[in-house]
Design a protein around this motif. Structure first.
Motif, PDB file in Angstrom:
ATOM      1  N   ARG A 150       0.844  -1.192   0.000  1.00 47.72           N
ATOM      2  CA  ARG A 150       0.000   0.000   0.000  1.00 47.72           C
ATOM      3  C   ARG A 150       0.880   1.242   0.000  1.00 47.72           C
ATOM      4  O   ARG A 150       1.967   1.257   0.587  1.00 47.72           O
ATOM      5  CB  ARG A 150      -0.893   0.045   1.245  1.00 47.72           C
ATOM      6  CG  ARG A 150      -1.757  -1.182   1.470  1.00 47.72           C
ATOM      7  CD  ARG A 150      -2.975  -1.202   0.589  1.00 47.72           C
ATOM      8  NE  ARG A 150      -3.825  -2.328   0.936  1.00 47.72           N
ATOM      9  CZ  ARG A 150      -3.707  -3.533   0.387  1.00 47.72           C
ATOM     10  NH1 ARG A 150      -2.773  -3.767  -0.523  1.00 47.72           N
ATOM     11  NH2 ARG A 150      -4.524  -4.509   0.749  1.00 47.72           N
TER      12      ARG A 150
ATOM     13  N   GLY B  34      -9.720  -5.373  -0.719  1.00 49.60           N
ATOM     14  CA  GLY B  34     -10.214  -6.148   0.403  1.00 49.60           C
ATOM     15  C   GLY B  34      -9.909  -7.629   0.215  1.00 49.60           C
ATOM     16  O   GLY B  34      -9.860  -8.127  -0.911  1.00 49.60           O
TER      17      GLY B  34
ATOM     18  N   GLN C 237     -11.465  -8.359   5.069  1.00 48.57           N
ATOM     19  CA  GLN C 237     -10.434  -7.617   5.784  1.00 48.57           C
ATOM     20  C   GLN C 237      -9.870  -6.531   4.887  1.00 48.57           C
ATOM     21  O   GLN C 237      -9.475  -6.793   3.744  1.00 48.57           O
ATOM     22  CB  GLN C 237      -9.309  -8.525   6.256  1.00 48.57           C
ATOM     23  CG  GLN C 237      -8.254  -7.771   7.082  1.00 48.57           C
ATOM     24  CD  GLN C 237      -7.270  -8.705   7.748  1.00 48.57           C
ATOM     25  OE1 GLN C 237      -7.164  -9.860   7.378  1.00 48.57           O
ATOM     26  NE2 GLN C 237      -6.560  -8.204   8.743  1.00 48.57           N
ATOM     27  N   VAL C 238      -9.843  -5.323   5.406  1.00 48.41           N
ATOM     28  CA  VAL C 238      -9.320  -4.179   4.676  1.00 48.41           C
ATOM     29  C   VAL C 238      -8.059  -3.706   5.387  1.00 48.41           C
ATOM     30  O   VAL C 238      -8.127  -2.976   6.376  1.00 48.41           O
ATOM     31  CB  VAL C 238     -10.357  -3.033   4.599  1.00 48.41           C
ATOM     32  CG1 VAL C 238      -9.774  -1.843   3.858  1.00 48.41           C
ATOM     33  CG2 VAL C 238     -11.624  -3.515   3.916  1.00 48.41           C
ATOM     34  N   ALA C 239      -6.890  -4.128   4.895  1.00 49.50           N
ATOM     35  CA  ALA C 239      -5.616  -3.734   5.490  1.00 49.50           C
ATOM     36  C   ALA C 239      -5.151  -2.443   4.829  1.00 49.50           C
ATOM     37  O   ALA C 239      -4.277  -2.445   3.969  1.00 49.50           O
ATOM     38  CB  ALA C 239      -4.581  -4.845   5.322  1.00 49.50           C
ATOM     39  N   HIS C 240      -5.745  -1.320   5.232  1.00 49.97           N
ATOM     40  CA  HIS C 240      -5.454  -0.042   4.581  1.00 49.97           C
ATOM     41  C   HIS C 240      -4.069   0.487   4.932  1.00 49.97           C
ATOM     42  O   HIS C 240      -3.478   1.252   4.170  1.00 49.97           O
ATOM     43  CB  HIS C 240      -6.526   0.990   4.929  1.00 49.97           C
ATOM     44  CG  HIS C 240      -6.796   1.122   6.398  1.00 49.97           C
ATOM     45  ND1 HIS C 240      -5.914   1.720   7.264  1.00 49.97           N
ATOM     46  CD2 HIS C 240      -7.837   0.729   7.143  1.00 49.97           C
ATOM     47  CE1 HIS C 240      -6.410   1.710   8.479  1.00 49.97           C
ATOM     48  NE2 HIS C 240      -7.585   1.098   8.451  1.00 49.97           N
ATOM     49  N   GLY C 241      -3.511   0.130   6.085  1.00 46.85           N
ATOM     50  CA  GLY C 241      -2.170   0.559   6.465  1.00 46.85           C
ATOM     51  C   GLY C 241      -2.077   1.962   7.017  1.00 46.85           C
ATOM     52  O   GLY C 241      -0.978   2.450   7.293  1.00 46.85           O
TER      53      GLY C 241
ATOM     54  N   GLN D 218     -12.398  -3.391  14.429  1.00 41.15           N
ATOM     55  CA  GLN D 218     -11.144  -2.681  14.210  1.00 41.15           C
ATOM     56  C   GLN D 218      -9.958  -3.518  14.663  1.00 41.15           C
ATOM     57  O   GLN D 218      -9.992  -4.146  15.720  1.00 41.15           O
ATOM     58  CB  GLN D 218     -11.148  -1.353  14.961  1.00 41.15           C
ATOM     59  CG  GLN D 218     -12.198  -0.371  14.483  1.00 41.15           C
ATOM     60  CD  GLN D 218     -12.037   0.999  15.107  1.00 41.15           C
ATOM     61  OE1 GLN D 218     -11.043   1.694  14.857  1.00 41.15           O
ATOM     62  NE2 GLN D 218     -12.999   1.393  15.927  1.00 41.15           N
TER      63      GLN D 218
ATOM     64  N   ARG E 161      -4.190  -1.021  12.076  1.00 37.02           N
ATOM     65  CA  ARG E 161      -4.041  -0.552  10.699  1.00 37.02           C
ATOM     66  C   ARG E 161      -4.850  -1.376   9.697  1.00 37.02           C
ATOM     67  O   ARG E 161      -4.494  -1.498   8.524  1.00 37.02           O
ATOM     68  CB  ARG E 161      -2.568  -0.516  10.277  1.00 37.02           C
ATOM     69  CG  ARG E 161      -1.743   0.426  11.147  1.00 37.02           C
ATOM     70  CD  ARG E 161      -0.539   0.953  10.441  1.00 37.02           C
ATOM     71  NE  ARG E 161       0.230   1.822  11.303  1.00 37.02           N
ATOM     72  CZ  ARG E 161       1.208   2.631  10.904  1.00 37.02           C
ATOM     73  NH1 ARG E 161       1.522   2.674   9.619  1.00 37.02           N
ATOM     74  NH2 ARG E 161       1.874   3.387  11.735  1.00 37.02           N
ATOM     75  N   SER E 162      -5.922  -1.955  10.185  1.00 41.71           N
ATOM     76  CA  SER E 162      -6.830  -2.673   9.293  1.00 41.71           C
ATOM     77  C   SER E 162      -8.201  -2.720   9.942  1.00 41.71           C
ATOM     78  O   SER E 162      -8.345  -2.500  11.156  1.00 41.71           O
ATOM     79  CB  SER E 162      -6.328  -4.086   8.988  1.00 41.71           C
ATOM     80  OG  SER E 162      -6.464  -4.918  10.115  1.00 41.71           O
TER      81      SER E 162
END
Length: 226
Positions: A52, A159, A167-171, A203, A206-207
């Motif tokens: 990311r 995702g 799971q959304v590991a947006h960072g 939550q 970072r994801s």
């Protein structure tokens, strides 16, 4: 992975074969910058293969996140066609891999192959549409609506499904996530806590795990309706 990126996916094999040898590949460490606002390192395009990246802009000593890039996304091509100093900083949120293309190679490829040029325009138009959506959200939606749309966008783009959850590991840190939607950290945390209480997400560091994506999507659509 590179051939599956929007820039090349579905193109005539001859068009793809003409460009692939021009790419070089690089591993990027967390916090390493691909582009730096205000600098000009020579026009080149980067295609994210893994990891990311955050696009940030600095103004009067303050820095804010304007977008998040994931696998398949590209950046830098605007500078190929409109040379100048970089207007944003592109920094890795995690360890990542990228494919790098010299600007001159991209220009020659796009100007000699009509289908390739059309695909490049498609990629740029998609980015413009995403920017328009973000501007619209800032203008008409409250913090909850903006957070919901950001999470849905992340889920659609990178995702990772796990059974009935995504799971959304947006960072992003909490501060960066707040910057992305134009709100304070406290208001974003309240919005996320509300979604969690409704059973729509969980939550993690970072994801975020979306535990009821359909309900969140329905709620966001109703929020944006006139």
């Amino acid at each position: 992975m590179l051939c599956a990126a929007p820039l090349l996916d579905g193109l005539d094999p001859q068009d793809v074969a003409a460009l692939l040898p021009a790419f070089r590949f690089a591993t990027v460490d967390r916090d390493q910058e691909l582009l730096t606002q205000g600098e000009s390192g020579g026009p080149q395009m980067f295609v994210v293969l893994d990891g990311r990246f955050a696009l940030t802009r600095r103004h009067r000593g303050r820095r804010a996140v304007s977008a998040v890039l994931g696998p398949g996304d590209s950046v830098g091509e605007l500078g190929v066609f409109d040379p100048g100093r970089d207007t944003s900083t592109v920094r890795a949120l995690s360890g990542a891999r990228v494919a790098v293309l010299c600007g001159q190679d991209l220009l020659e490829w796009a100007t000699t192959r009509p289908h390739a040029a059309a695909r490049l325009l498609h990629v740029l138009a998609r980015r413009l549409r995403r920017t328009d959506t973000a501007v619209f959200d800032l203008a008409v939606l409250d913090v909850q609506g903006r957070i919901a749309n950001a999470l849905l966008d992340f889920a659609a783009r990178f995702g990772e499904p796990h059974g009935s959850t995504v799971q959304v590991a947006h960072g992003l840190t909490q501060v960066q996530l707040a910057q992305l939607v134009g709100a304070s950290r406290e208001r974003v945390n309240r919005a996320l806590s509300d979604f969690a209480a409704r059973g729509w997400l969980r939550q993690e560091r970072r994801s975020i795990v979306l535990t009821d994506l359909p309900r969140l999507s329905q709620w966001a659509q109703a929020r944006a309706s006139p």
